[in-house]
Design an enzyme around this catalytic site. Structure first.
Site, PDB file in Angstrom:
ATOM      1  N   ASP A 340       0.980  -1.263  -0.059  1.00  0.00           N
ATOM      2  CA  ASP A 340      -0.072   0.175  -0.053  1.00  0.00           C
ATOM      3  C   ASP A 340       0.706   1.280   0.136  1.00  0.00           C
ATOM      4  O   ASP A 340       0.412   2.260   0.559  1.00  0.00           O
ATOM      5  CB  ASP A 340      -0.880   0.115   1.111  1.00  0.00           C
ATOM      6  CG  ASP A 340      -1.563  -1.271   1.357  1.00  0.00           C
ATOM      7  OD1 ASP A 340      -2.420  -1.640   0.559  1.00  0.00           O
ATOM      8  OD2 ASP A 340      -1.554  -1.993   2.556  1.00  0.00           O
ATOM      9  N   SER A 365       2.441   6.923   0.405  1.00  0.00           N
ATOM     10  CA  SER A 365       1.412   5.884   1.510  1.00  0.00           C
ATOM     11  C   SER A 365       0.090   5.942   0.928  1.00  0.00           C
ATOM     12  O   SER A 365      -0.520   7.030   0.896  1.00  0.00           O
ATOM     13  CB  SER A 365       1.464   6.367   3.070  1.00  0.00           C
ATOM     14  OG  SER A 365       0.673   5.562   3.759  1.00  0.00           O
ATOM     15  N   ARG A 366      -0.417   4.866   0.432  1.00  0.00           N
ATOM     16  CA  ARG A 366      -1.712   5.128  -0.222  1.00  0.00           C
ATOM     17  C   ARG A 366      -3.129   5.033   0.541  1.00  0.00           C
ATOM     18  O   ARG A 366      -4.047   5.370   0.469  1.00  0.00           O
ATOM     19  CB  ARG A 366      -1.931   3.932  -1.301  1.00  0.00           C
ATOM     20  CG  ARG A 366      -0.830   4.039  -2.457  1.00  0.00           C
ATOM     21  CD  ARG A 366      -1.277   3.059  -3.474  1.00  0.00           C
ATOM     22  NE  ARG A 366       0.108   3.219  -4.377  1.00  0.00           N
ATOM     23  CZ  ARG A 366       0.967   2.319  -4.276  1.00  0.00           C
ATOM     24  NH1 ARG A 366       0.920   1.169  -3.617  1.00  0.00           N
ATOM     25  NH2 ARG A 366       1.960   2.389  -5.219  1.00  0.00           N
ATOM     26  N   VAL A 367      -2.684   4.173   1.903  1.00  0.00           N
ATOM     27  CA  VAL A 367      -3.969   4.456   2.769  1.00  0.00           C
ATOM     28  C   VAL A 367      -3.671   4.903   4.058  1.00  0.00           C
ATOM     29  O   VAL A 367      -4.763   5.231   4.944  1.00  0.00           O
ATOM     30  CB  VAL A 367      -4.694   2.781   2.986  1.00  0.00           C
ATOM     31  CG1 VAL A 367      -5.000   2.258   1.673  1.00  0.00           C
ATOM     32  CG2 VAL A 367      -3.406   2.182   3.600  1.00  0.00           C
TER      33      VAL A 367
END
Ligand code: ATP
Ligand code: MG
Length: 503
Positions: A340, A365-367
């Site tokens: 992620d 950081s995707r989430v």
């Protein structure tokens, strides 16, 4: 008459032989055809399953990996001493499993969960299969609780949430392990169980890490699983799954787990070695075709469970080593697409003294944004943009001699931000310290502090706050917010400290 009956007998016999299916004990027996390099070819075992545990007559354990029509490829999980052509092999009828339990906290284990720290036997009641199906979608919940790493650059710009998978990627000796170890040290008193899986590293490096964890009192809530470079490839291959099985044990009890895989490049290499020995067809860079699945099934096991399913979580920090910063190579791109987000560490930054050497442009950081606290959001909002602007302007400013005031102040501000993000080894910061420092930098209060004095200044400021405005630190810690009253108190305290510092 007698001819006829012998004809019949023969046909019945033929029929019987044709329909013969070995059952019971016979179906579980086999014999070694050849053995070498940690892999045995076994004849027989018609009922063996993929991933099943087998035991050799000599007592060694093995794992079935290739299912052929007539023979099996079996990984030896230990030394191959005494295993030779004709050695009897028995199927256990169950998958390879490892012991799990609370008693493992504070211990150093080998790739199969056996203690190697000389502190005696570990008593556990439960075993878990090393390969386990990842939790399904309905049992999961959104990642929205922060996993503070204590590293300012990461918590501010690339926040990680509990249950997230964040890759740490970079060339050799760029501080990858240091980030993971700092994150583990920062979990002290955070109700987190940490598992550090070392794959294919030098035993001395692992011993050093265990020493660091012990010195900082982090072994109380940690487990180290270690398959070093001198261990056979099968143990290196299985170690991360063993770590995941142990993590799942704690996650199923509703606990929060942090697991570090250091590193998956060496894991892929161990798997490549095994696959070539098993005569599987080599593909790109000689890795077998299922090398993506090797890591995706491992990292999918990290997740955050919903309340109905216990509410535990497993946060994974896999590490990948790149060659000359090439993140588009085969294994790096695989793991980037599974995780992620990634923290990209750059050698040039590292050698120029910017440590941790986080490349702000290539990291993401995707989430984790959902998991960032309000306090951090309010002070770190523009940090990435400011740093990007500084980098652009810095390159441009090299070519011009006289700069206008606005550009000069922008450069000074950007430089102060980069200096602020430098952090010595094993000094994770609390959330309140991070918020205070970022707030001060955002108010352009740190620009006049010389870089070499910044570390002392930071510590002094925190001591000053603890003495003169403990309410501020407490408020940030408790509410995770920076409201107006707190900010006013903070401004007063910091201004007071700055006046004293300058004089
Ligand atoms: P390898 O590729 O060998 O696994 P690595 O990328 O994991 O290396 P580390 O072992 O974490 O890198 O760090 C390399 C060296 O840099 C170590 O000697 C460590 O002490 C030093 N180092 C790492 N981070 C920092 C830091 N923030 N400040 C100062 N020194 C650091
Ligand atoms: Mg390392």
């Amino acid at each position: 008459m007698s001819n006829l009956s012998s004809e019949r007998i023969l046909s019945v016999l033929r029929e019987e032989i044709k329909n013969y299916r070995p059952a019971g004990e016979a179906a579980r027996q086999g014999a070694v055809l050849r053995c070498g390099d940690g892999v045995a070819t076994v004849y027989g075992l018609p009922q063996a399953m993929y991933g099943e545990l087998v035991t050799f007559e000599t007592g060694q354990a093995g794992m079935v990996l290739n299912l052929g029509e007539k023979d099996m490829g079996v990984l030896l999980l230990g030394s191959e001493e005494g295993v030779r052509e004709g050695t009897h092999v028995t199927c256990a009828g169950e998958p390879v499993s490892v012991p799990v339990g609370e008693a493992m906290l504070g211990r150093v284990l080998d790739g199969l969960g056996r203690p190697i720290d000389g502190k005696g036997e570990i008593k556990t009641a439960e075993r878990r299969p090393v390969e386990n199906k990842a939790p399904g979608v309905v049992t999961r919940e959104e990642v929205n609780v922060p996993m503070q790493t204590g590293i300012l650059a990461i918590d501010a710009m690339f926040p990680i949430g509990r249950g997230q998978r964040e890759l740490i990627i970079g060339d050799r000796q760029t501080g990858k392990t240091a980030i993971a170890v700092d994150a583990i040290l920062n979990q002290k008193g955070q109700d987190m169980i940490c598992i550090y899986v070392a794959i294919g590293q030098k035993a001395s490096t692992v011993a050093k890490i265990v020493g660091t964890l012990e010195r900082h009192g982090a072994m109380d809530y940690s487990v180290v699983v270690s398959a070093t470079a001198s261990d056979p490839a099968p143990l290196q291959y299985i170690a991360p799954y063993t770590g995941a099985a142990l993590g799942e044990y704690f996650m199923d009890q509703g606990k929060d787990v942090l697991i570090v895989y250091d590193d998956l490049s060496k894991h892929a290499q161990a798997y490549r070695a095994i696959s070539l020995l098993l005569h599987r067809p080599p593909g790109r860079e000689a890795y077998p075709g299922d090398v993506f699945y090797l890591h995706s099934r491992l990292l999918e096991r990290a997740c955050r469970r919903s309340k109905e399913y216990g509410g535990g979580s497993m946060t994974a920090l896999p590490i990948i080593e790149t060659l000359a910063g090439d993140i588009s190579a085969y294994i790096p791109t695989n793991v980037i697409s599974i995780t992620d987000g990634q923290i990209f560490l750059e050698s040039s930054l590292f050698f120029s003294g910017q440590r941790p050497a986080v490349n702000v442009g290539l990291s993401v950081s995707r989430v984790g944004g959902k998991a960032q606290t309000k306090a951090m959001k309010s002070v770190a909002g523009t940090l990435r943009v400011d740093l990007a602007q500084y980098r652009e302007m810095e390159a441009f400013a090299q070519f011009s001699s006289d700069l206008d005031e606005a550009t000069k102040s922008m450069l000074a501000y950007g430089k102060s931000l980069y200096d602020l993000l430098k952090q010595p080894l094993y000094h994770p910061m609390s959330l309140s310290k991070e918020v205070v420092l970022l707030w001060a930098a955002g108010q352009k209060l740190l620009q006049d502090i010389p870089a070499e004095k910044l570390e002392a200044f930071k510590d002094g400021l925190m001591d000053h706050l603890a003495q003169h405005a403990p309410g501020v630190l407490e408020a940030i810690h408790e509410t995770k917010k920076l409201d107006e009253a707190t900010e006013a108190a903070l401004r007063e305290a910091v201004t007071g400290y700055l006046a004293g510092w300058a004089s």
